[in-house]
Design a protein around this motif. Structure first.
Motif, short mmCIF file in Angstrom:
data_model
loop_
_atom_site.label_atom_id
_atom_site.label_comp_id
_atom_site.label_asym_id
_atom_site.label_seq_id
_atom_site.Cartn_x
_atom_site.Cartn_y
_atom_site.Cartn_z
N GLY A 157 14.56 7.18 28.74
CA GLY A 157 15.14 5.84 28.70
C GLY A 157 14.09 4.76 28.67
N HIS A 158 12.83 5.12 28.98
CA HIS A 158 11.72 4.15 28.97
C HIS A 158 10.49 4.76 28.31
CE1 HIS A 158 13.92 1.66 31.93
NE2 HIS A 158 14.26 2.82 32.47
N ALA A 159 10.68 5.79 27.49
CA ALA A 159 9.56 6.58 27.00
C ALA A 159 8.62 5.81 26.09
CB ALA A 159 10.07 7.83 26.29
N VAL A 160 9.16 4.92 25.26
CA VAL A 160 8.30 4.16 24.35
C VAL A 160 7.37 3.25 25.16
CG1 VAL A 160 8.23 2.43 22.53
CG2 VAL A 160 9.92 4.27 22.44
N ASP A 161 7.92 2.50 26.08
CA ASP A 161 7.10 1.62 26.92
C ASP A 161 6.10 2.43 27.73
OD1 ASP A 161 8.29 -0.68 26.01
OD2 ASP A 161 9.68 -0.85 27.70
N ASP A 162 6.53 3.59 28.25
CA ASP A 162 5.64 4.40 29.07
C ASP A 162 4.50 4.99 28.27
OD1 ASP A 162 7.15 3.88 31.30
OD2 ASP A 162 8.23 5.78 31.28
N THR A 163 4.68 5.14 26.94
CA THR A 163 3.60 5.62 26.09
C THR A 163 2.67 4.50 25.67
OG1 THR A 163 5.07 7.35 25.22
CG2 THR A 163 3.04 6.96 24.02
N LEU A 164 3.27 3.36 25.32
CA LEU A 164 2.46 2.24 24.83
C LEU A 164 1.78 1.47 25.96
CD1 LEU A 164 4.84 0.86 22.06
CD2 LEU A 164 2.78 2.24 21.74
N THR A 165 2.47 1.34 27.09
CA THR A 165 1.90 0.60 28.23
C THR A 165 2.07 1.41 29.50
OG1 THR A 165 3.99 -0.60 28.52
CG2 THR A 165 2.28 -1.66 27.19
N LEU A 200 -6.82 0.60 26.66
CA LEU A 200 -7.90 0.40 27.61
C LEU A 200 -8.33 -1.07 27.63
CD1 LEU A 200 -10.03 3.61 26.97
CD2 LEU A 200 -8.39 3.17 28.81
N ALA A 201 -8.25 -1.72 26.47
CA ALA A 201 -8.58 -3.14 26.41
C ALA A 201 -7.59 -3.98 27.21
CB ALA A 201 -8.61 -3.61 24.97
N ALA A 202 -6.39 -3.45 27.41
CA ALA A 202 -5.37 -4.14 28.20
C ALA A 202 -5.46 -3.78 29.69
CB ALA A 202 -3.98 -3.79 27.67
N ASN A 203 -6.58 -3.13 30.06
CA ASN A 203 -6.88 -2.80 31.46
C ASN A 203 -5.93 -1.78 32.08
OD1 ASN A 203 -9.16 -4.57 31.65
ND2 ASN A 203 -7.74 -6.30 31.85
N ILE A 204 -5.37 -0.91 31.24
CA ILE A 204 -4.60 0.21 31.78
C ILE A 204 -5.58 1.17 32.43
CG2 ILE A 204 -3.20 2.22 31.16
CD1 ILE A 204 -1.95 0.41 28.96
N PRO A 205 -5.36 1.55 33.68
CA PRO A 205 -6.32 2.42 34.38
C PRO A 205 -6.48 3.77 33.68
CG PRO A 205 -4.77 1.43 35.93
CD PRO A 205 -4.25 1.14 34.55
N LEU A 206 -7.72 4.22 33.58
CA LEU A 206 -8.03 5.53 33.01
C LEU A 206 -8.76 6.34 34.07
CD1 LEU A 206 -8.25 7.57 30.64
CD2 LEU A 206 -10.44 6.47 30.07
#
Length: 450
Positions: A157-165, A200-206
């Motif tokens: 139900g939220h898979a696209v957002d969870d993949t992109l962000t 990564l440029a959007a500061n998503i933790p890696l």
């Protein structure tokens, strides 16, 4: 970059489309010709909000195409994502790894140059190291195939957002005998940083770690969430007995920032293709490693969860005077959660099937999942609307919290039902509203039934 995604089920199709959205060229591969034909024509074979639009968009841009041929896909790509299923084995709780093993083998055999395999499927800890060796054994001389483990954290139900962000990304790398990352692994990490550069440029933790930790992250997260759900459901058994209110209790403890309110919703329990399978697979793997005592509590988590289904069945039996034989029961919802058509291990569908097996006339409506439910339990009466489901019902069971069910009012149902009795299996309705309208209202963890 040029990417392939092996397996175009829920995980694979979503990942392929999302990678195209990030600007990469992508080929999705699957052995199921019908699935490939559907996706190539712009049709998503499951319900996931936002995915059909992106699929059509990138088929149109030419960034995304589909095939059944490893010989076509593997020479095209530099990075190959594996998103095939790891279902529970029929004979045990362990994960079935044959599809992952097959994908790794076929990629390695078809590789004509150095490439990277990125595992996204949920696998037992220890699998990645074995799969890296499998890739080396099957690759041609002079061709280097490097494996990275990159678990997915999708919510249906939220898979696209969870993949992109996503809220975090994890890369598991191969280590040597001294626990240091190998040169191949570090080179692969650089490539994956390019794949995910915009995120990564959007500061998503890696988080970069070893294979074993990366493999455990997904099952650990799902086991924790399952434990939290079963914890509140266990307490709901107490609040029902003593006359408390589980919703207020959850609100109170959820204000503690160490606990949090999410996943403290008492109801008929969890289901789907991840939480039940993952906690059982973790138990099975722990037993293989000789540390089964460390996760023994997960057996009780599973038992509590399954007990909620039988509790709901017995509540209906009790309200209908001790027998449901020949009685008309409306079931609202068959998907395991809203915004999904997934009925795998669905509490809602299980409850409906149990009532039917006891002789009830069960009339079922779900906005998206009826077709999938009918494949599993064809003998239920599947209808096309709430009105059809509740017509002359002697009890209404709300079992999946779709928006149209959460917004139901007693005034909508009053002219249709035979008896004004409702079981709010997800604790989403306002009890006072229904009770004041003359309904008998019941919900998990609440003693309200006037």
């Amino acid at each position: 970059m040029k990417l392939t995604v092996i397996g175009t089920g829920y995980l694979g199709a979503t990942h392929a489309v999302s990678m195209a959205e990030l600007g990469h060229e992508v080929i999705g591969l699957d052995v199921d010709q019908a699935k490939i034909d559907a996706l190539a024509s712009g049709e998503v074979p499951f319900h996931e909000p936002g995915l059909p639009e992106l699929l059509s968009k990138h088929i149109g841009t030419g960034k995304l195409r589909f095939t059944t041929s490893y010989d076509e896909a593997i020479p095209f790509g530099d990075v190959h994502f594996i998103g095939v299923g790891t279902p529970q084995k029929a004979e045990s709780h362990a994960a079935d790894m044959r599809y992952v093993d097959s994908a790794v083998t076929e990629i390695a055999r078809a590789a004509e140059r150095d490439c990277i395999i990125v595992g996204k499927s949920t696998v037992p800890v220890g699998s990645a190291a074995r799969l890296q060796e499998l890739a080396r054994e099957n690759s041609a001389d002079g061709v280097r195939v490097t494996l990275v483990w990159n678990p997915e954290f999708l919510r249906e139900g939220h898979a696209v957002d969870d993949t992109l962000t996503p809220d975090r990304m994890v890369l598991g790398l191969e280590t040597d005998a001294n626990g240091q990352y190998t040169e191949e692994a570090l080179a692969a990490e650089k490539v994956l940083r390019e794949v995910y550069a915009s995120q990564l440029a959007a500061n998503i933790p890696l988080i970069v770690t070893d294979y074993q930790t990366a493999e455990l992250v997904k099952v650990a997260a799902n086991s924790f969430l399952a434990t939290k759900i079963s914890f509140i459901n266990a307490l709901s058994e107490i609040t029902e007995t003593v006359g408390g209110d589980i919703r207020t209790l959850a609100d109170a403890i959820g204000l503690d920032e160490r606990i949090g309110r999410k996943f403290l919703n008492a109801g008929v329990g969890f289901g789907g293709g991840c939480l039940p399978k993952d906690i059982r697979a973790l138990r099975a793997r722990a037993a293989e490693l000789g540390v089964d005592q460390s996760v023994r509590f997960l057996a009780e988590v599973d038992d509590i969860n399954l007990r909620r289904r039988e509790h709901t069945v017995q509540l209906a039996v009790q309200q209908l005077g001790g027998s449901v034989h020949g009685r008309d029961i409306a079931v609202l919802g068959t998907a395991f959660k809203p915004e999904s058509d997934d009925v795998r291990d669905s509490p809602a569908l299980d409850i409906a099937a149990r009532l039917h097996s006891m002789g009830a006339e069960v009339h079922v409506y779900d906005p998206k999942a009826n077709a999938n439910a009918a494949k599993r339990y064809p003998r239920l009466d599947y209808v096309d609307s709430i009105e059809q489901a509740v017509a002359r019902a002697e009890i209404v069971l709300l079992l999946t919290e779709w928006k149209e069910f959460r917004e139901l009012t007693p005034e909508q149902l009053n002219p249709l039902v035979r008896e004004c009795t409702i079981v709010d299996g997800r604790n989403v309705l306002n009890p006072d509203q229904w009770i004041n309208a003359g309904w008998k209202y019941m919900a998990s963890g609440r003693s309200i039934s006037r």
